[in-house]
Write an enzyme that holds these catalytic residues in place. Structure first.
Site, PDB file in Angstrom:
ATOM      1  N   GLY A  13      43.634  32.326  52.394  1.00 39.98           N
ATOM      2  CA  GLY A  13      44.310  32.429  53.681  1.00 39.98           C
ATOM      3  C   GLY A  13      44.808  31.094  54.180  1.00 39.98           C
ATOM      4  O   GLY A  13      44.842  30.837  55.385  1.00 39.98           O
ATOM      5  N   ARG A  15      47.648  29.807  54.547  1.00 40.04           N
ATOM      6  CA  ARG A  15      48.873  29.765  55.342  1.00 40.04           C
ATOM      7  C   ARG A  15      48.658  30.292  56.768  1.00 40.04           C
ATOM      8  O   ARG A  15      49.551  30.204  57.605  1.00 40.04           O
ATOM      9  CB  ARG A  15      49.962  30.598  54.657  1.00 40.04           C
ATOM     10  CG  ARG A  15      50.493  29.990  53.361  1.00 40.04           C
ATOM     11  CD  ARG A  15      51.414  28.816  53.647  1.00 40.04           C
ATOM     12  NE  ARG A  15      52.029  28.304  52.424  1.00 40.04           N
ATOM     13  CZ  ARG A  15      53.161  28.769  51.908  1.00 40.04           C
ATOM     14  NH1 ARG A  15      53.799  29.766  52.498  1.00 40.04           N
ATOM     15  NH2 ARG A  15      53.659  28.247  50.804  1.00 40.04           N
ATOM     16  N   GLY A  19      43.238  29.023  58.142  1.00 40.59           N
ATOM     17  CA  GLY A  19      43.302  28.380  56.829  1.00 40.59           C
ATOM     18  C   GLY A  19      44.138  27.124  56.818  1.00 40.59           C
ATOM     19  O   GLY A  19      43.775  26.119  56.188  1.00 40.59           O
ATOM     20  N   SER A 110      33.417  36.474  62.874  1.00 36.35           N
ATOM     21  CA  SER A 110      33.842  36.579  64.269  1.00 36.35           C
ATOM     22  C   SER A 110      32.639  36.935  65.134  1.00 36.35           C
ATOM     23  O   SER A 110      31.687  37.576  64.666  1.00 36.35           O
ATOM     24  CB  SER A 110      34.917  37.660  64.400  1.00 36.35           C
ATOM     25  OG  SER A 110      35.067  38.059  65.743  1.00 36.35           O
ATOM     26  N   SER A 111      32.715  36.557  66.401  1.00 35.88           N
ATOM     27  CA  SER A 111      31.625  36.873  67.325  1.00 35.88           C
ATOM     28  C   SER A 111      31.502  38.371  67.578  1.00 35.88           C
ATOM     29  O   SER A 111      30.494  38.826  68.128  1.00 35.88           O
ATOM     30  CB  SER A 111      31.841  36.144  68.656  1.00 35.88           C
ATOM     31  OG  SER A 111      33.072  36.511  69.242  1.00 35.88           O
ATOM     32  N   CYS A 112      32.496  39.159  67.156  1.00 33.81           N
ATOM     33  CA  CYS A 112      32.434  40.607  67.374  1.00 33.81           C
ATOM     34  C   CYS A 112      31.383  41.278  66.490  1.00 33.81           C
ATOM     35  O   CYS A 112      31.129  42.476  66.638  1.00 33.81           O
ATOM     36  CB  CYS A 112      33.794  41.255  67.151  1.00 33.81           C
ATOM     37  SG  CYS A 112      34.307  41.333  65.424  1.00 33.81           S
ATOM     38  N   TYR A 139      36.435  46.225  62.188  1.00 38.30           N
ATOM     39  CA  TYR A 139      36.504  44.830  61.740  1.00 38.30           C
ATOM     40  C   TYR A 139      35.100  44.226  61.713  1.00 38.30           C
ATOM     41  O   TYR A 139      34.733  43.512  60.776  1.00 38.30           O
ATOM     42  CB  TYR A 139      37.403  44.043  62.695  1.00 38.30           C
ATOM     43  CG  TYR A 139      37.566  42.581  62.365  1.00 38.30           C
ATOM     44  CD1 TYR A 139      38.392  42.176  61.326  1.00 38.30           C
ATOM     45  CD2 TYR A 139      36.908  41.603  63.108  1.00 38.30           C
ATOM     46  CE1 TYR A 139      38.552  40.829  61.027  1.00 38.30           C
ATOM     47  CE2 TYR A 139      37.065  40.259  62.818  1.00 38.30           C
ATOM     48  CZ  TYR A 139      37.885  39.879  61.782  1.00 38.30           C
ATOM     49  OH  TYR A 139      38.050  38.550  61.485  1.00 38.30           O
ATOM     50  N   LYS A 143      32.916  42.454  58.595  1.00 40.13           N
ATOM     51  CA  LYS A 143      32.436  41.080  58.655  1.00 40.13           C
ATOM     52  C   LYS A 143      30.914  40.998  58.540  1.00 40.13           C
ATOM     53  O   LYS A 143      30.381  40.056  57.928  1.00 40.13           O
ATOM     54  CB  LYS A 143      32.918  40.416  59.954  1.00 40.13           C
ATOM     55  CG  LYS A 143      34.405  40.093  59.932  1.00 40.13           C
ATOM     56  CD  LYS A 143      34.736  39.117  58.817  1.00 40.13           C
ATOM     57  CE  LYS A 143      36.193  38.781  58.720  1.00 40.13           C
ATOM     58  NZ  LYS A 143      36.498  37.858  57.619  1.00 40.13           N
ATOM     59  N   PRO A 166      32.881  32.046  64.313  1.00 39.86           N
ATOM     60  CA  PRO A 166      33.569  31.431  65.451  1.00 39.86           C
ATOM     61  C   PRO A 166      33.752  32.412  66.597  1.00 39.86           C
ATOM     62  O   PRO A 166      33.849  33.624  66.394  1.00 39.86           O
ATOM     63  CB  PRO A 166      34.923  31.014  64.861  1.00 39.86           C
ATOM     64  CG  PRO A 166      35.140  31.969  63.735  1.00 39.86           C
ATOM     65  CD  PRO A 166      33.785  32.290  63.178  1.00 39.86           C
ATOM     66  N   ASN A 168      36.318  33.366  69.966  1.00 37.69           N
ATOM     67  CA  ASN A 168      37.759  33.647  69.988  1.00 37.69           C
ATOM     68  C   ASN A 168      38.554  32.378  69.699  1.00 37.69           C
ATOM     69  O   ASN A 168      38.412  31.381  70.409  1.00 37.69           O
ATOM     70  CB  ASN A 168      38.151  34.193  71.365  1.00 37.69           C
ATOM     71  CG  ASN A 168      37.407  35.468  71.701  1.00 37.69           C
ATOM     72  OD1 ASN A 168      37.647  36.510  71.125  1.00 37.69           O
ATOM     73  ND2 ASN A 168      36.476  35.380  72.647  1.00 37.69           N
ATOM     74  N   HIS A 182      45.852  38.546  69.683  1.00 37.65           N
ATOM     75  CA  HIS A 182      44.689  38.460  70.554  1.00 37.65           C
ATOM     76  C   HIS A 182      45.127  38.061  71.959  1.00 37.65           C
ATOM     77  O   HIS A 182      46.292  37.728  72.209  1.00 37.65           O
ATOM     78  CB  HIS A 182      43.684  37.457  69.986  1.00 37.65           C
ATOM     79  CG  HIS A 182      42.981  37.955  68.774  1.00 37.65           C
ATOM     80  ND1 HIS A 182      43.262  37.491  67.503  1.00 37.65           N
ATOM     81  CD2 HIS A 182      42.008  38.892  68.617  1.00 37.65           C
ATOM     82  CE1 HIS A 182      42.492  38.109  66.623  1.00 37.65           C
ATOM     83  NE2 HIS A 182      41.730  38.963  67.270  1.00 37.65           N
ATOM     84  N   TRP A 215      46.399  43.778  80.494  1.00 37.20           N
ATOM     85  CA  TRP A 215      45.451  44.877  80.303  1.00 37.20           C
ATOM     86  C   TRP A 215      44.128  44.603  81.009  1.00 37.20           C
ATOM     87  O   TRP A 215      43.656  43.470  81.081  1.00 37.20           O
ATOM     88  CB  TRP A 215      45.179  45.059  78.814  1.00 37.20           C
ATOM     89  CG  TRP A 215      46.195  45.889  78.107  1.00 37.20           C
ATOM     90  CD1 TRP A 215      47.508  46.039  78.434  1.00 37.20           C
ATOM     91  CD2 TRP A 215      45.977  46.695  76.951  1.00 37.20           C
ATOM     92  NE1 TRP A 215      48.124  46.881  77.549  1.00 37.20           N
ATOM     93  CE2 TRP A 215      47.212  47.293  76.624  1.00 37.20           C
ATOM     94  CE3 TRP A 215      44.871  46.954  76.157  1.00 37.20           C
ATOM     95  CZ2 TRP A 215      47.359  48.148  75.539  1.00 37.20           C
ATOM     96  CZ3 TRP A 215      45.011  47.791  75.067  1.00 37.20           C
ATOM     97  CH2 TRP A 215      46.250  48.388  74.764  1.00 37.20           C
ATOM     98  N   ARG A 222      35.150  35.522  78.523  1.00 37.96           N
ATOM     99  CA  ARG A 222      35.385  35.182  77.124  1.00 37.96           C
ATOM    100  C   ARG A 222      35.296  33.673  76.910  1.00 37.96           C
ATOM    101  O   ARG A 222      35.577  32.878  77.807  1.00 37.96           O
ATOM    102  CB  ARG A 222      36.763  35.670  76.662  1.00 37.96           C
ATOM    103  CG  ARG A 222      36.905  37.173  76.573  1.00 37.96           C
ATOM    104  CD  ARG A 222      36.079  37.764  75.446  1.00 37.96           C
ATOM    105  NE  ARG A 222      36.278  39.208  75.339  1.00 37.96           N
ATOM    106  CZ  ARG A 222      35.564  40.105  75.993  1.00 37.96           C
ATOM    107  NH1 ARG A 222      34.608  39.717  76.823  1.00 37.96           N
ATOM    108  NH2 ARG A 222      35.788  41.402  75.819  1.00 37.96           N
TER     109      ARG A 222
END
Length: 328
Positions: A13, A15, A19, A110-112, A139, A143, A166, A168, A182, A215, A222
């Site tokens: 990744g 590009r 990455g 991800s923190s999710c 997702y 992960k 990481p 966000n 995002h 939204w 966050r």
């Protein structure tokens, strides 16, 4: 293992926003033997293609910064792709690394991955202690599988495979497509477009100043990390031996989405109204990372949010004709 400037490092990744930031950080630190392939050159979802590439190139280090990513809308609309493609990408990279005897592997998540209602701030040990946030569980499940695969390799084979989670991320080369981005880059795009529209309409007339609809309620909190800080954390992890398999990477500081919107609006220079659509989902009420493990290891974030947003908007303006829009 001990790295040197000629150590062969493959960045999956390379590009993308993450990455490319890692590539630049490694180059800045004197590493000269970096390799990467675009998705057109190497389909990471193809198990045989990835295995063949590893047998040919024989990387010493692998950094997995490749993933299908997106915001709430994209995750809700394409759950199968977010689950399956991320599983395919990371499983091929992890398994090929093990079989090619790659000594050091860094998996980025991800923190999710943490439960929706886990205590705040989020500690690494909260993983798998409760239900996930429904809007991005596909997702997150992928992960979590990657984290556990690296942990299993570390346990069974004794290899230095670690996972960095990481918070966000945002920064140069981000995705500004309003359908798949995002929250932070989406806000930059919305406020900028509204500002330009207002100027074109003739903002001297107050009722022609274009407002921005966002939204949710604006109340969720966050945390945001400038992507160059994450890249710095990856270099730190490469150059040091960590005692555990999972580390949070963030700032340890959060703010409400409303406060974020006002900060971006000020940075962009938009003067219209902000309208909150409370019929749209808010997502997790709060998602603050406990970053004490990384700080104890010797690393801490450096770029403040206001500075990071300004640098991101400057990049956006410089690349407004060519910035990446993700199509699904």
């Amino acid at each position: 293992m001990t790295l040197n400037p000629n150590s062969k490092i493959y960045i999956a990744g390379h590009r993308g926003m993450v990455g490319s930031a890692i590539w630049r950080a490694l180059e800045a630190n004197g590493y000269s033997n970096l390799i990467g392939k675009t998705s057109g050159e190497l389909d990471l979802r193809n198990q045989k293609a990835v295995a063949d590439y590893f047998r040919t190139e024989k990387p010493e280090v692998v950094i997995d910064a490749a993933a299908r990513v997106g915001g709430i809308l994209a995750n809700n609309t394409y759950p199968y792709q977010f689950l399956m493609e991320n599983l395919q990408i990371q499983n091929n990279l992890i398994d090929s690394s093990l079989k090619a005897d790659v000594q050091k592997f860094i998996f980025l998540g991800s923190s999710c991955i943490y439960p929706k209602l886990a205590p705040q701030p989020l500690k690494e040990e909260y993983l798998l202690t409760g239900p996930l946030e429904p809007t991005n569980e596909w997702y997150a499940v992928a992960k979590i599988t990657g984290v556990k695969a690296c942990e299993a390799i570390r346990k069974q084979f004794g290899k230095d495979y670690i996972s960095l989670m990481p918070t966000n991320l945002y920064g140069p080369f981000d995705n500004f497509d309003l359908k798949t981005s995002h929250v932070l880059p989406a806000m930059i795009r919305k406020f900028h477009d509204a500002k330009i529209k207002s100027e074109q309409l003739g903002a001297r007339v107050p009722e022609l100043v274009d407002g921005v609809e966002l939204w949710g309620s604006g109340t969720p909190m966050r945390e945001f990390l400038f992507v160059e800080d994450l890249a710095d954390a990856v270099v730190f992890a490469l150059e040091n031996e960590f005692t555990d398999n999972l580390y949070n990477v963030g700032t340890g500081v959060d703010l409400t989405i409303k406060e974020l919107a006002e900060l971006i609006q000020k940075t962009v220079g938009h003067t219209g109204e902000i309208h909150w659509d409370s019929s749209k989902p808010d997502g997790t009420p709060r998602k603050l990372m406990d970053v004490s493990k990384m700080e104890q290891a010797g690393w801490k974030a450096k770029v403040g949010l206001e500075v990071g947003i300004r640098r991101t908007y400057e990049w956006f303006l410089e690349n407004i004709e060519t910035f990446k829009e993700v199509k699904i």
